[in-house]
Enzyme design. Structure first.
Site, PDB file in Angstrom:
ATOM      1  CE  LYS A  80      -1.755   1.464   4.025  1.00 14.70           C
ATOM      2  NZ  LYS A  80      -1.374   2.831   4.409  1.00 14.70           N
ATOM      3  CG  ASN A  81       2.280   2.588   3.523  1.00 19.20           C
ATOM      4  OD1 ASN A  81       1.128   2.927   3.245  1.00 19.20           O
ATOM      5  ND2 ASN A  81       2.658   2.305   4.748  1.00 19.20           N
ATOM      6  CB  CYS A  95      -4.616  10.511  12.286  1.00 12.94           C
ATOM      7  SG  CYS A  95      -4.119   8.789  12.163  1.00 12.94           S
ATOM      8  CG  ASP A 100       3.234   1.245   9.599  1.00 11.75           C
ATOM      9  OD1 ASP A 100       3.486   1.565   8.428  1.00 11.75           O
ATOM     10  OD2 ASP A 100       2.867   2.055  10.467  1.00 11.75           O
ATOM     11  NE  ARG A 147      -0.017   9.975  10.542  1.00 14.44           N
ATOM     12  CZ  ARG A 147      -0.358   8.946   9.745  1.00 14.44           C
ATOM     13  NH1 ARG A 147      -1.465   8.268   9.985  1.00 14.44           N
ATOM     14  NH2 ARG A 147       0.383   8.628   8.721  1.00 14.44           N
ATOM     15  N   PRO A 148       0.816  16.361  11.913  1.00 11.18           N
ATOM     16  CG  PRO A 148       2.487  17.722  12.793  1.00 11.18           C
ATOM     17  CD  PRO A 148       1.758  16.428  13.036  1.00 11.18           C
ATOM     18  CB  VAL A 149       0.911  18.133   6.373  1.00 12.81           C
ATOM     19  CG1 VAL A 149       0.225  16.768   6.400  1.00 12.81           C
ATOM     20  CG2 VAL A 149      -0.114  19.268   6.393  1.00 12.81           C
ATOM     21  NE  ARG A 170      -2.227  11.765   8.592  1.00 11.65           N
ATOM     22  CZ  ARG A 170      -2.732  12.883   9.133  1.00 11.65           C
ATOM     23  NH1 ARG A 170      -3.981  12.863   9.549  1.00 11.65           N
ATOM     24  NH2 ARG A 170      -2.036  13.970   9.241  1.00 11.65           N
ATOM     25  NE  ARG A 180      -7.398   3.786   5.415  1.00 11.56           N
ATOM     26  CZ  ARG A 180      -6.744   4.769   6.020  1.00 11.56           C
ATOM     27  NH1 ARG A 180      -7.001   5.051   7.284  1.00 11.56           N
ATOM     28  NH2 ARG A 180      -5.815   5.445   5.368  1.00 11.56           N
ATOM     29  CB  ILE A 237       6.900   6.694  14.780  1.00 11.57           C
ATOM     30  CG1 ILE A 237       8.159   5.835  14.602  1.00 11.57           C
ATOM     31  CG2 ILE A 237       6.559   7.473  13.500  1.00 11.57           C
ATOM     32  CD1 ILE A 237       9.367   6.562  14.066  1.00 11.57           C
ATOM     33  CG  LEU A 254       8.229  18.333   9.050  1.00  9.89           C
ATOM     34  CD1 LEU A 254       8.790  16.999   9.494  1.00  9.89           C
ATOM     35  CD2 LEU A 254       9.192  19.474   9.362  1.00  9.89           C
TER      36      LEU A 254
HETATM   37  C1  EPZ Z   1       4.048   6.852   6.583  1.00  8.96           C
HETATM   38  O1  EPZ Z   1       3.187   7.854   7.124  1.00  8.96           O
HETATM   39  C2  EPZ Z   1       3.180   5.600   6.401  1.00  8.96           C
HETATM   40  N1  EPZ Z   1       2.091   5.908   5.507  1.00  8.96           N
HETATM   41  C3  EPZ Z   1       2.635   5.171   7.769  1.00  8.96           C
HETATM   42  O2  EPZ Z   1       1.913   3.947   7.602  1.00  8.96           O
HETATM   43  C4  EPZ Z   1       3.800   4.903   8.707  1.00  8.96           C
HETATM   44  O3  EPZ Z   1       3.310   4.611   9.988  1.00  8.96           O
HETATM   45  C5  EPZ Z   1       4.712   6.144   8.791  1.00  8.96           C
HETATM   46  O4  EPZ Z   1       5.131   6.556   7.478  1.00  8.96           O
HETATM   47  C6  EPZ Z   1       5.956   5.887   9.616  1.00  8.96           C
HETATM   48  O5  EPZ Z   1       6.671   4.815   9.136  1.00  8.96           O
HETATM   49  C7  EPZ Z   1       2.327   5.918   4.165  1.00  8.96           C
HETATM   50  O6  EPZ Z   1       3.419   5.700   3.674  1.00  8.96           O
HETATM   51  C8  EPZ Z   1       1.166   6.210   3.275  1.00  8.96           C
HETATM   52  P1  EPZ Z   1       5.778  10.305   8.762  1.00  8.96           P
HETATM   53  P2  EPZ Z   1       3.650   9.381   7.162  1.00  8.96           P
HETATM   54  O7  EPZ Z   1       5.605  11.594   8.045  1.00  8.96           O
HETATM   55  O8  EPZ Z   1       4.544   9.671   6.035  1.00  8.96           O
HETATM   56  C9  EPZ Z   1       5.775  13.674  12.162  1.00  8.96           C
HETATM   57  C10 EPZ Z   1       0.139   2.422   7.834  1.00  8.96           C
HETATM   58  O9  EPZ Z   1      -0.252   1.820   8.843  1.00  8.96           O
HETATM   59  N2  EPZ Z   1       5.545  14.654  11.079  1.00  8.96           N
HETATM   60  O10 EPZ Z   1       6.990   9.512   8.475  1.00  8.96           O
HETATM   61  O11 EPZ Z   1       2.420  10.197   7.329  1.00  8.96           O
HETATM   62  C11 EPZ Z   1       4.585  12.730  12.340  1.00  8.96           C
HETATM   63  O12 EPZ Z   1       3.577  13.306  13.124  1.00  8.96           O
HETATM   64  C12 EPZ Z   1       0.523   3.910   7.947  1.00  8.96           C
HETATM   65  O13 EPZ Z   1       0.257   1.918   6.720  1.00  8.96           O
HETATM   66  C13 EPZ Z   1       5.491  15.997  11.404  1.00  8.96           C
HETATM   67  O14 EPZ Z   1       5.619  16.390  12.557  1.00  8.96           O
HETATM   68  O15 EPZ Z   1       4.477   9.411   8.523  1.00  8.96           O
HETATM   69  C14 EPZ Z   1       5.235  11.516  12.978  1.00  8.96           C
HETATM   70  O16 EPZ Z   1       5.336  11.708  14.351  1.00  8.96           O
HETATM   71  C15 EPZ Z   1       0.164   4.498   9.263  1.00  8.96           C
HETATM   72  N3  EPZ Z   1       5.267  16.887  10.398  1.00  8.96           N
HETATM   73  C16 EPZ Z   1       6.612  11.497  12.311  1.00  8.96           C
HETATM   74  O17 EPZ Z   1       6.834  12.803  11.784  1.00  8.96           O
HETATM   75  C17 EPZ Z   1       5.108  16.498   9.086  1.00  8.96           C
HETATM   76  O18 EPZ Z   1       4.903  17.344   8.206  1.00  8.96           O
HETATM   77  C18 EPZ Z   1       6.764  10.476  11.196  1.00  8.96           C
HETATM   78  O19 EPZ Z   1       5.655  10.596  10.333  1.00  8.96           O
HETATM   79  C19 EPZ Z   1       5.188  15.130   8.785  1.00  8.96           C
HETATM   80  C20 EPZ Z   1       5.408  14.218   9.800  1.00  8.96           C
END
Ligand code: EPZ
Length: 428
Positions: A22-23, A117, A315, A122-124, A93, A407, A337, A126
């Site tokens: 999926k990812n 979530c 995960d 999970r802010p965006v 997301r 999902r 995480i 970055l």
């Molecule tokens: C990806 O999510 C995966 N999703 C997630 O899988 C997975 O848990 C995660 O990476 C960590 O491995 C997909 O690839 C579609 P991150 P992502 O940005 O990219 C913080 C599943 O079960 N952060 O690496 O959204 C965030 O809050 C899902 O399949 C910010 O602060 O995760 C977290 O604490 C769930 N600001 C950390 O970084 C930002 O702009 C890592 O999140 C972005 C992230």
């Protein structure tokens, strides 16, 4: 709303094939927006999230046809909208992954903020920081990210290469920059980049589309932007096998004292997880394209701490925690995480497990004798953990809200039944 009725205890044995990840499929589908030529993706999994991405792209004028088995064809030659609406983004997301490619090819994007979530805020921020570093103007208004690149004469402007140092490792953040920088002017360097195999798989696809990417899979990635990318041109891109699905079935074998082999697998992508299985007393063997977990002996308590790849994957944390309810001794599971990723703990306690959560650490005392009961899934991986616990519990466990499971797991009930489990999909 469907539920799963899982009747235990069972001892799983046999072989299942891992689907495409999926990812890896979601960023690959977003990459279709970067070119006016068709993109063909093989082994895209039959999942709710893949359907959502399809609908999202179709709303922009991308015509999707075919499916995982025959090859998913995405044609973005006639894009009519650069908007990702709230109604779709709030359900997935990962929709944020259209931000980079829309900005890079069309110079504008209007993408809904994903919203809350279960597993964390999970802010965006970055993602936005990175797009601004590449020269985009970004405003967040009324729940939407409005981004554009200043026009040059009649044409929309191009993003410009930049150095982007992420303070926190972010998987989709790294992927969004990869997608955007592929068409930017000049060189982009990503520091503290995510090293997940799905990131490297996206870089592999972009290279096949003509992009120049170095260092994917390491924490420093360099991209030389080019004017135009092409499609897959007769060489479909095969989506990477799903390491999280693979790990989930291995954990299902281990928690039931069984013996499960997963094919179409990449054991190297699961290093730290396989290490933890071995530490727990599971007999792990692997070969080219397969991995096996056999658990003839009682499981041993094992501590794990989640971390970005190649660390222990968050995960698979819930599935491993469920396993530890059947292990001898005390295990400590630390989640680094996401700040709220122990929602499965309370439901496991309903089945008779001994799990205590304090902040980012769960302490599991085992083995517990689990008894079937109704439980409710809160998120994708928590739902998998509840199904695994139901396989080890005595009597029927009804796992409600399995739309979470759909999902990220294709036909889980069929696959588990092929391993000897008693699992039925029933109305919720
Ligand atoms: C990806 O999510 C995966 N999703 C997630 O899988 C997975 O848990 C995660 O990476 C960590 O491995 C997909 O690839 C579609 P991150 P992502 O940005 O990219 C913080 C599943 O079960 N952060 O690496 O959204 C965030 O809050 C899902 O399949 C910010 O602060 O995760 C977290 O604490 C769930 N600001 C950390 O970084 C930002 O702009 C890592 O999140 C972005 C992230």
């Amino acid at each position: 709303m469907d539920a799963f009725l899982v009747t235990g205890p069972s001892r799983l044995s046999g072989t299942v094939r891992a689907a495409g990840a999926k990812n890896a499929a979601l960023p690959a589908m977003a990459a279709a927006l970067l070119t006016d030529e068709p993109l063909v993706l093989e082994d895209a999994p039959d999942l709710a999230d893949v359907k959502t991405m399809r609908t999202l792209l179709a709303g922009m004028g991308v015509s999707p046809r075919g499916s995982g088995a025959t090859g998913l064809v995405l044609d973005a030659s006639r894009v009519t909208s650069t908007e990702a609406p709230y109604d779709l983004v709030r359900t997935m997301r990962a929709s944020i992954l259209v931000l980079g490619p829309l900005l890079a090819r069309f110079g504008e994007a209007r993408v809904s903020l994903p919203g809350g979530c279960a597993i964390g805020v999970r802010p965006v921020d970055l993602h936005i920081m990175a797009m601004e570093a590449l020269g985009a103007r970004v405003a967040v208004e009324k729940g939407y990210i409005h981004a554009y690149v200043s026009r040059v004469g009649s044409r929309h402007g191009r993003l410009s290469g930049a150095r982007i140092a992420f303070p926190t490792v972010t998987v989709t953040g790294t992927e969004n920059v990869l997608l955007a920088a592929a068409l930017a002017e000049g060189r982009t360097t990503i520091e503290n980049a995510a090293r997940e195999p799905e990131v490297a798989d996206l870089a592999r696809l972009l290279a096949a589309m003509g992009a120049s990417v170095q260092g994917a899979g390491t924490s420093t990635i360099t991209i030389e932007g080019i004017e135009r990318l092409h499609g897959t041109r007769g060489v479909p891109h095969a989506i990477l096998p799903d390491r999280i699905e693979t790990g989930t079935y291995l954990a299902a074998g281990a928690i039931t004292g069984g013996d499960v082999t997963v094919t179409n697998a990449r054991p190297a992508d699961l290093g730290s997880f396989l290490g933890a299985l071995t530490a727990a007393g599971v007999d792990v063997s692997r070969g080219d394209g397969w991995v096996r977990a056999a658990a003839p002996e009682p499981l041993r308590a094992t501590d794990v701490e989640t971390a970005p790849h190649p660390g222990f994957p968050t995960d698979l944390q819930a599935q491993f925690l469920a396993m530890m309810t059947q292990a001898r001794g005390t295990s400590r599971i630390v989640e680094t995480i996401f700040e709220n990723r122990f929602l499965h703990a309370g439901e496991l306690v309903r089945l008779g497990a001994d799990v205590r959560v304090e902040g980012r650490m769960a302490t599991v005392h085992g083995p517990s004798r689990l008894q079937g009961a109704p439980v409710t899934a809160s998120d994708l991986r928590a739902s998998a953990a509840l199904v695994l616990a139901g396989l080890a519990a005595e009597g029927p466990t009804r796992v409600r809200r399995i739309y979470h499971l759909d999902r990220g797991y294709a036909a889980m009930d069929h696959k588990l039944r092929s391993l000897g489990a008693a699992v039925e999909r029933i109305p919720g």
